[in-house]
Write a protein that holds these residues in place. Structure first.
Motif, PDB file in Angstrom:
ATOM      1  N   LYS A 144       0.829  -1.211   0.000  1.00  0.00           N
ATOM      2  CA  LYS A 144       0.000   0.000   0.000  1.00  0.00           C
ATOM      3  C   LYS A 144       0.862   1.259   0.000  1.00  0.00           C
ATOM      4  CE  LYS A 144      -3.644   2.339   2.668  1.00  0.00           C
ATOM      5  NZ  LYS A 144      -4.501   2.259   3.888  1.00  0.00           N
ATOM      6  N   ALA A 145       1.895   1.289   0.859  1.00  0.00           N
ATOM      7  CA  ALA A 145       2.770   2.457   0.944  1.00  0.00           C
ATOM      8  C   ALA A 145       3.572   2.637  -0.331  1.00  0.00           C
ATOM      9  CB  ALA A 145       3.711   2.318   2.142  1.00  0.00           C
ATOM     10  N   THR A 146       4.082   1.540  -0.879  1.00  0.00           N
ATOM     11  CA  THR A 146       4.909   1.618  -2.093  1.00  0.00           C
ATOM     12  C   THR A 146       4.102   2.125  -3.278  1.00  0.00           C
ATOM     13  OG1 THR A 146       6.309  -0.193  -1.295  1.00  0.00           O
ATOM     14  CG2 THR A 146       6.403   0.309  -3.646  1.00  0.00           C
ATOM     15  N   ASN A 147       2.899   1.602  -3.463  1.00  0.00           N
ATOM     16  CA  ASN A 147       2.059   2.055  -4.579  1.00  0.00           C
ATOM     17  C   ASN A 147       1.687   3.535  -4.429  1.00  0.00           C
ATOM     18  OD1 ASN A 147       2.067  -0.440  -5.863  1.00  0.00           O
ATOM     19  ND2 ASN A 147       0.262  -1.163  -4.751  1.00  0.00           N
ATOM     20  N   TYR A 148       1.432   3.967  -3.197  1.00  0.00           N
ATOM     21  CA  TYR A 148       1.120   5.376  -2.938  1.00  0.00           C
ATOM     22  C   TYR A 148       2.303   6.262  -3.327  1.00  0.00           C
ATOM     23  CZ  TYR A 148      -0.093   9.616  -0.304  1.00  0.00           C
ATOM     24  OH  TYR A 148      -0.374  10.912   0.069  1.00  0.00           O
ATOM     25  N   MET A 149       3.505   5.870  -2.901  1.00  0.00           N
ATOM     26  CA  MET A 149       4.694   6.679  -3.197  1.00  0.00           C
ATOM     27  C   MET A 149       5.062   6.635  -4.670  1.00  0.00           C
ATOM     28  SD  MET A 149       7.098   6.095   0.205  1.00  0.00           S
ATOM     29  CE  MET A 149       7.024   4.305   0.204  1.00  0.00           C
TER      30      MET A 149
ATOM     31  N   SER B  31       1.496   1.415   6.803  1.00  0.00           N
ATOM     32  CA  SER B  31       1.716   2.103   5.529  1.00  0.00           C
ATOM     33  C   SER B  31       1.834   3.610   5.747  1.00  0.00           C
ATOM     34  CB  SER B  31       0.566   1.788   4.568  1.00  0.00           C
ATOM     35  OG  SER B  31      -0.688   2.183   5.122  1.00  0.00           O
ATOM     36  N   GLU B  32       1.059   4.132   6.687  1.00  0.00           N
ATOM     37  CA  GLU B  32       1.083   5.577   6.950  1.00  0.00           C
ATOM     38  C   GLU B  32       2.457   6.016   7.468  1.00  0.00           C
ATOM     39  OE1 GLU B  32      -3.016   4.093   6.970  1.00  0.00           O
ATOM     40  OE2 GLU B  32      -1.209   3.501   8.049  1.00  0.00           O
TER      41      GLU B  32
ATOM     42  N   LYS C  97       3.000   6.403  -7.240  1.00  0.00           N
ATOM     43  CA  LYS C  97       2.100   7.284  -7.989  1.00  0.00           C
ATOM     44  C   LYS C  97       2.490   8.747  -7.861  1.00  0.00           C
ATOM     45  CE  LYS C  97      -1.963   4.251  -7.694  1.00  0.00           C
ATOM     46  NZ  LYS C  97      -3.329   4.083  -7.127  1.00  0.00           N
ATOM     47  N   ARG C  98       3.071   9.098  -6.727  1.00  0.00           N
ATOM     48  CA  ARG C  98       3.415  10.504  -6.463  1.00  0.00           C
ATOM     49  C   ARG C  98       4.925  10.760  -6.628  1.00  0.00           C
ATOM     50  NH1 ARG C  98      -0.766   8.643  -4.154  1.00  0.00           N
ATOM     51  NH2 ARG C  98      -2.613   9.911  -3.699  1.00  0.00           N
TER      52      ARG C  98
ATOM     53  N   ILE D 278       5.060   5.921   4.591  1.00  0.00           N
ATOM     54  CA  ILE D 278       4.884   7.069   3.695  1.00  0.00           C
ATOM     55  C   ILE D 278       5.424   8.340   4.337  1.00  0.00           C
ATOM     56  CG2 ILE D 278       3.159   8.556   2.591  1.00  0.00           C
ATOM     57  CD1 ILE D 278       1.412   6.000   2.297  1.00  0.00           C
ATOM     58  N   ASN D 279       5.112   8.531   5.598  1.00  0.00           N
ATOM     59  CA  ASN D 279       5.525   9.749   6.295  1.00  0.00           C
ATOM     60  C   ASN D 279       7.048   9.857   6.401  1.00  0.00           C
ATOM     61  OD1 ASN D 279       4.326  12.089   7.720  1.00  0.00           O
ATOM     62  ND2 ASN D 279       5.567  11.337   9.417  1.00  0.00           N
TER      63      ASN D 279
END
Length: 275
Positions: free
Chosen positions: A117-122, A155-156, A124-125, A159-160
């Motif tokens: 979840k964290a990897t896909n979020y990062m 995941s939070e 994309k951005r 990301i942070n």
């Protein structure tokens, strides 16, 4: 007992006895691997070798001193290895010293989900990230180069940590026993001349740590947002979200070990390079 009186049952009993001793020694080594206790164990081993050499060479005073050190060393070992002994006893009490429990497998599944979840979020951005997951080979030396966290994995939090211009974003996050052990860690850079020049420091560090440990390391490119994984000196590059999750699960979960993994479209293996 004369040698002729040994029965087949005696032989089998002795073999089983030796195998059990080696199994216990192997499991104890796994418990202390990657900790400072390994260095202390090496020191004790050196003292034992010097003790035998001094006796063989006739160094009576040195031999006497080392003999006394080893005689009283048992108590010192209990004190020095107290955290490792406590961990081994806790695992034995939970029935986890010799097998991986279902609870641990569930924790690993949650870890994989959080990382994906964290990897896909990062990705994309286009937030650059470097995450290394310890397996059998200890990474204690590399954990000590960073900022100790010992935090529950989410995941939070991942990301942070990697948000640009924050204190911990530069360097690697190392995950140990389903927890974030440290952030801003330094990993060894690969010196392979066959790495594509378009790959940056994060990819070289990921390959470098995969060459000296059996860890699985994830790289998110800050320039392209692409996801890569390294393991055993190999780089799996430009993975789709599905291929990334499949490969990560294949490497970290027992339930997927027997499944066939479909190779990604770009792989770095030693001297082989497709640019």
């Amino acid at each position: 007992m004369p040698f002729s009186q040994f029965t087949i049952l005696d032989y089998l009993s002795n073999i089983l006895d030796i195998l059990l001793v080696w199994l216990v020694i192997y499991k104890l080594i796994k418990v202390i691997r990657g900790t400072k206790a390994v260095q202390l164990l090496k020191g004790i081993f050196v003292i034992v070798i010097v003790r035998f050499l001094s006796e063989f060479l006739g160094f009576n005073t040195l031999s006497w001193m080392l003999e006394k050190a080893l005689t009283w060393g048992f108590l010192a070992v209990i004190i020095i290895f107290q955290p490792e002994l406590r961990r081994a006893l806790e695992q034995l009490g939970r029935g986890r010293l010799f097998t991986r429990s279902n609870q641990e497998e569930e924790e690993r599944k949650k870890m994989v989900e959080a990382i994906v979840k964290a990897t896909n979020y990062m990705a994309k951005r286009r937030i650059g990230a470097l995450i290394s997951i310890e397996r059998d080979t200890g990474m204690g030396d590399y954990i000590e180069t960073g900022i100790s966290l010992d935090s529950n994995l989410s995941s939070e939090l991942l990301i942070n940590i990697f948000i640009p211009n924050t204190p911990l974003h530069d360097g690697a996050v190392i995950i140990q026993k389903q927890k974030i052990a440290a952030a801003a860690c330094y990993l060894p850079l690969s010196e392979s001349p066959f790495i594509s020049k378009e790959l940056g420091t994060r990819h070289r560090a990921a390959l470098g740590i995969s060459e000296v440990t059996d860890s699985v390391t994830i790289v998110v490119s800050e320039e392209t947002g692409s996801i890569s994984i390294t393991k055993n000196g190999e780089l799996y590059r430009d993975l789709s979200p599905g291929a990334f999750e499949e490969l990560l699960s294949h490497e970290l979960l027992l339930t997927t070990k027997t499944k066939q993994f479909s190779s990604p479209r770009w792989t770095f293996r030693g001297k082989k390079s497709n640019g």
